[in-house]
Write an enzyme that holds these catalytic residues in place. Structure first.
Site, PDB file in Angstrom:
ATOM      1  N   ASP A  58       0.863  21.279 -19.901  1.00  0.00           N
ATOM      2  CA  ASP A  58       1.227  20.063 -19.168  1.00  0.00           C
ATOM      3  C   ASP A  58       2.727  19.753 -19.265  1.00  0.00           C
ATOM      4  OD1 ASP A  58      -1.537  19.903 -18.879  1.00  0.00           O
ATOM      5  OD2 ASP A  58      -1.766  18.508 -20.547  1.00  0.00           O
ATOM      6  N   GLU A 233      -6.109  17.085 -10.042  1.00  0.00           N
ATOM      7  CA  GLU A 233      -5.414  16.380 -11.120  1.00  0.00           C
ATOM      8  C   GLU A 233      -3.937  16.760 -11.139  1.00  0.00           C
ATOM      9  OE1 GLU A 233      -7.370  17.572 -14.757  1.00  0.00           O
ATOM     10  OE2 GLU A 233      -6.337  19.507 -14.825  1.00  0.00           O
TER      11      GLU A 233
END
Length: 363
Positions: A58, A233
């Site tokens: 991430d 997402e």
């Protein structure tokens, strides 16, 4: 007597000659002309790097005044890296800027932090919960210091829309037409049985408050968005030089090798809160490349080269199959271009170990 005298003279001559040789040899070591030194060549400048940069997942980059601020998922706290050369990111020493108090609603599963500079202050948006997956929400930290690695990070609490107050992760900020918007990934099933994840958007009143009704921009529709289970997402908005906005998101469950990037494009002059003003690509725009040791590439961020001439994408991937959403994920980056219509062209994930030219202007 004559022989003895001659013998003494011979010995004297030999002694004098010996002193002359010694004197000459000593003087040779003190020449007025010094021995030239061997030149030392300066170290060769390395102009390339290779992926992966380091372990992690991430990744997020914010660029300001020649400095790159980098964050990634840590799990228990928020760490901030700073560097002037992204290819040397791994040599930067991170600083822990926030560790939530134990036992709180934001104390566990700290994921996907992103840094922004808004209205003269620094803000970090992140995901966290109390340890139960269903409790995951998006949160905000504020810092009024000029340097985000110093000063105090103040917990501004949860950022949410009352019309969509359910499981939420991966918050980010997008500015368009003089307004500011918050995008995030939400799971509307309050029982957490249906794990489908969608992407929502809401207008912001200020950096930690949302207003109005949230819009569901996209949900998993295509087969490539439903590997494992349906997931949209990690939203990130990319704006081209001619001011065309593209929403890049991650699709499919991150535990599969088929985690990939999808794209939506906002029509020129469109309203970001109106779903009909976005066009969704029917195909993924960045996918796995087993031959390049790239499995499940996704959850990306963007930045420009130091001289501003190049666009770069940074993302995480696994180097082997079936490694899932675990600690084996690693961080990679590569240059990309734009198509004639203003949409990005990421190409394919670059192979691990391949030497790549550093971002233009790096020192």
């Amino acid at each position: 007597m004559m022989n003895n005298l001659k013998l003494k003279k011979i010995k004297l001559y030999r002694l004098i000659f010996g002193f002359m040789i010694i004197s000459a040899s000593l003087s040779c070591g003190k020449s007025s002309t010094p021995t030239p030194e061997v030149p030392v060549n300066p170290p060769t400048t390395v102009s390339t790097f290779s992926n992966p940069l380091m372990n992690g997942a991430d990744p997020s980059v914010f660029q300001k005044d020649g400095v790159y601020y980098y964050l990634q998922t840590n799990g228990s706290s928020i760490n901030l890296w700073t560097t002037t050369a992204m290819s040397k990111l791994s040599s930067s020493i991170p600083k822990t800027v926030y560790a939530p108090p134990a036992g709180g609603q934001n104390s566990r599963n700290v994921w996907a932090p992103e840094l922004f500079y808004l209205d003269g202050k620094w803000y970090i948006y992140y995901t966290a919960g109390n340890g139960a997956d269903i409790s995951q929400r998006t949160w905000v930290l504020e810092n009024s210091s000029a340097d985000p690695t110093t000063g105090t990070w103040v917990d501004k609490g949860k950022i949410f829309s009352t019309s969509a107050d359910f499981w939420a992760i991966d918050g980010t900020v997008f500015e368009s037409g003089g307004s500011r918007y918050f995008l995030w990934c939400g799971r509307p099933d309050l029982t957490n049985v249906n794990l489908t994840q969608n992407i929502y958007i809401s207008k912001m009143t200020n950096p930690y408050t949302l207003e109005g009704v949230a819009t569901k921009l996209t949900e998993p529709e295509f087969s490539w968005e439903k590997n494992g289970f349906g997931v949209n997402e990690g939203p990130e908005v990319l704006v081209s030089s001619d001011n065309k906005a593209s929403l890049i998101y991650s699709a499919s469950f991150c535990g599969t090798d088929d985690y990939a990037l999808g794209m939506m494009n906002l029509k020129v002059g469109g309203n970001p809160l109106v779903k009909a003003d976005w066009t969704k690509s029917t195909q993924p725009v960045f996918t796995k490349q087993p031959q390049s040791n790239a499995f499940g590439p996704g959850h990306n961020s963007f930045f420009k080269s130091p001289d501003g001439t190049e666009n770069w994408i940074i993302y995480h991937a696994n180097s082997a199959t079936n490694q899932g959403c675990a600690d084996q994920r690693n961080i990679r980056m590569q240059k990309f271009t734009f198509n004639a219509d203003g949409s990005p062209n990421f190409g394919q994930p670059v192979a691990t170990g391949l030497q790549i030219a550093k971002p233009s202007g790096e020192k």
